[in-house]
Scaffold this motif. Structure first.
Motif, PDB file in Angstrom:
ATOM      1  N   ALA A 176       0.828  -1.208   0.000  1.00 34.93           N
ATOM      2  CA  ALA A 176       0.000   0.000   0.000  1.00 34.93           C
ATOM      3  C   ALA A 176       0.861   1.256   0.000  1.00 34.93           C
ATOM      4  O   ALA A 176       0.549   2.243  -0.686  1.00 34.93           O
ATOM      5  N   LYS A 177       1.944   1.244   0.750  1.00 35.48           N
ATOM      6  CA  LYS A 177       2.863   2.380   0.778  1.00 35.48           C
ATOM      7  C   LYS A 177       3.491   2.603  -0.596  1.00 35.48           C
ATOM      8  O   LYS A 177       3.703   3.736  -1.026  1.00 35.48           O
ATOM      9  N   LYS A 178       3.773   1.518  -1.279  1.00 36.52           N
ATOM     10  CA  LYS A 178       4.437   1.606  -2.587  1.00 36.52           C
ATOM     11  C   LYS A 178       3.519   2.137  -3.670  1.00 36.52           C
ATOM     12  O   LYS A 178       3.910   3.004  -4.453  1.00 36.52           O
ATOM     13  N   THR A 179       2.276   1.642  -3.721  1.00 38.60           N
ATOM     14  CA  THR A 179       1.382   1.995  -4.830  1.00 38.60           C
ATOM     15  C   THR A 179       0.403   3.119  -4.508  1.00 38.60           C
ATOM     16  O   THR A 179      -0.049   3.829  -5.408  1.00 38.60           O
ATOM     17  N   GLY A 180       0.029   3.237  -3.252  1.00 36.10           N
ATOM     18  CA  GLY A 180      -0.901   4.298  -2.859  1.00 36.10           C
ATOM     19  C   GLY A 180      -2.361   4.018  -3.169  1.00 36.10           C
ATOM     20  O   GLY A 180      -3.244   4.832  -2.856  1.00 36.10           O
ATOM     21  N   LYS A 181      -2.651   2.874  -3.763  1.00 37.03           N
ATOM     22  CA  LYS A 181      -4.037   2.489  -4.080  1.00 37.03           C
ATOM     23  C   LYS A 181      -4.182   0.983  -3.887  1.00 37.03           C
ATOM     24  O   LYS A 181      -3.321   0.220  -4.318  1.00 37.03           O
ATOM     25  N   VAL A 182      -5.283   0.567  -3.269  1.00 41.01           N
ATOM     26  CA  VAL A 182      -5.498  -0.848  -2.986  1.00 41.01           C
ATOM     27  C   VAL A 182      -6.888  -1.285  -3.439  1.00 41.01           C
ATOM     28  O   VAL A 182      -7.883  -0.598  -3.183  1.00 41.01           O
ATOM     29  N   VAL A 183      -6.937  -2.437  -4.096  1.00 43.39           N
ATOM     30  CA  VAL A 183      -8.204  -3.051  -4.504  1.00 43.39           C
ATOM     31  C   VAL A 183      -8.217  -4.477  -3.956  1.00 43.39           C
ATOM     32  O   VAL A 183      -7.260  -5.224  -4.144  1.00 43.39           O
ATOM     33  N   VAL A 193      -6.775  -2.880   8.671  1.00 42.89           N
ATOM     34  CA  VAL A 193      -5.340  -2.646   8.834  1.00 42.89           C
ATOM     35  C   VAL A 193      -4.931  -1.294   8.260  1.00 42.89           C
ATOM     36  O   VAL A 193      -4.208  -0.515   8.905  1.00 42.89           O
ATOM     37  N   LEU A 194      -5.391  -1.001   7.044  1.00 35.59           N
ATOM     38  CA  LEU A 194      -5.002   0.245   6.391  1.00 35.59           C
ATOM     39  C   LEU A 194      -5.531   1.473   7.128  1.00 35.59           C
ATOM     40  O   LEU A 194      -4.820   2.470   7.285  1.00 35.59           O
ATOM     41  N   SER A 195      -6.777   1.425   7.577  1.00 37.70           N
ATOM     42  CA  SER A 195      -7.357   2.591   8.245  1.00 37.70           C
ATOM     43  C   SER A 195      -6.625   2.929   9.533  1.00 37.70           C
ATOM     44  O   SER A 195      -6.518   4.094   9.921  1.00 37.70           O
ATOM     45  N   GLU A 196      -6.069   1.910  10.174  1.00 38.66           N
ATOM     46  CA  GLU A 196      -5.376   2.124  11.442  1.00 38.66           C
ATOM     47  C   GLU A 196      -3.901   2.475  11.268  1.00 38.66           C
ATOM     48  O   GLU A 196      -3.363   3.324  11.990  1.00 38.66           O
ATOM     49  N   LYS A 197      -3.252   1.827  10.281  1.00 39.96           N
ATOM     50  CA  LYS A 197      -1.796   1.952  10.199  1.00 39.96           C
ATOM     51  C   LYS A 197      -1.257   2.650   8.955  1.00 39.96           C
ATOM     52  O   LYS A 197      -0.119   3.108   8.949  1.00 39.96           O
TER      53      LYS A 197
END
Length: 313
Positions: free
Chosen positions: A241-248, A266-270
């Motif tokens: 997620a850090k690398k691409t900035g977008k997750v599906v 996980v993403l919303s928290e970290k």
């Protein structure tokens, strides 16, 4: 061009049970009058004394499995996902989860790919249900090779495990000789920089095909196979997620409570990240050919491609 080999993940489940049965006398298999459908008949043929048909009584089967586990056995209780996770939820929670017993649940015929059996049997809620049980491991393999490896890993794990398998024959994308399964560790199938596609189960192959279409449009998609939804490989999810900035996320399951929800937690928290969830959108399925249903509900490669492309604009 050679035709792609297709095998249902439930077949991998059956093959692994037989191999485990040969090596470990404590392995027993329970079924609820569905040995032909779950494929556990293969185990029954070789080890009839270690196969117990409990009849159409899934709740009772759960209690029997729990009891056997306290006597040194390693029971694999098998039924359709709708019955193993749905009908027997209370018994799984209280008789297996609460005392944290060493019972493995082999749940076949999950998702809309059950096809003609219709909405009542198309369980799109099982991952959500099993995730809520403390200490329950949840695994959803992407092909028959991964299914075999997952069953063996479940045997090695001391504690309750929910294994999700499908009815539909799907492409085999892993090489059995070189494949390595590690509980709780996702697999990067394709590196990318523009968007991360996190998939599970039969949606892994469809996501890989979608990534090829995206590549042709100049969109670099990273594809991750998450076979273990609980415990989730948080480190891999966060780094991608850090690398691409977008997750599906893509799953043959409700968008409520499944893989997408686990990733979003996980993403919303970290690592707050733009994301969308592709799955069954708070609706029941319907009777019809499995492949047509997969397309209708937007889980085929072309549908995934279109949604991801629109998301990356």
């Amino acid at each position: 061009m050679s035709e792609v080999k297709k095998v249902a993940t439930r077949v991998g489940y059956a093959e692994a049970l037989v191999e485990l049965g040969k090596e470990h006398e404590e392995v027993v298999v329970l079924d609820a009058d569905l040995a032909a459908a779950t494929q556990t008949k293969v185990f029954r043929e070789q080890f009839p004394e270690r196969h117990i048909d409990c009849g159409i009584a899934e709740a009772n089967m759960t209690g029997i499995a729990a009891g056997l586990s306290t006597c040194g056995k390693v029971p694999f209780m098998s039924s359709f996902a709708m019955f193993a996770a749905g009908r027997a939820f209370e018994q799984v929670r209280n008789s297996i989860g609460y005392p944290h017993l060493n019972v493995k649940i082999g749940a076949t015929h999950a998702g809309i790919s059950v096809g003609e059996d219709g909405a009542t049997h198309q369980c799109n809620e099982d991952i959500a249900l099993m995730r809520t049980i403390p200490g329950m491991v949840v695994i959803n393999p992407c092909d028959s090779v991964e299914a075999k490896a997952a069953v063996k890993a479940a045997y090695e794990h001391n504690g309750p495990v929910y294994l999700r398998f499908g009815r539909l024959a799907i492409p085999v994308i892993n090489d059995e000789e070189n494949y390595h399964f590690e509980l709780g560790k996702g697999i990067v199938l394709k590196e990318g920089t523009d968007v991360t596609i996190i998939a599970t189960g039969l949606c892994v192959n469809e996501s890989m095909e979608a990534a090829k279409m995206l590549e042709a449009d100049g969109i670099s998609a990273e594809v991750i196979n998450i076979h273990t939804i609980k415990p989730l490989d948080e480190e891999l999810v966060l780094s991608s997620a850090k690398k691409t900035g977008k997750v599906v996320t893509v799953e043959e399951h409700s968008v409520i409570g499944g893989l997408g929800s686990a990733v979003a937690d996980v993403l919303s928290e970290k690592e707050p990240t733009r994301m969308i969830k592709i799955g069954i959108n708070d609706v029941f399925g319907e009777s019809g050919p499995a492949v047509e249903l997969i397309k209708k509900y937007g889980l085929d490669a072309e549908s995934i491609y279109k949604k991801v492309k629109a998301f990356t604009k």
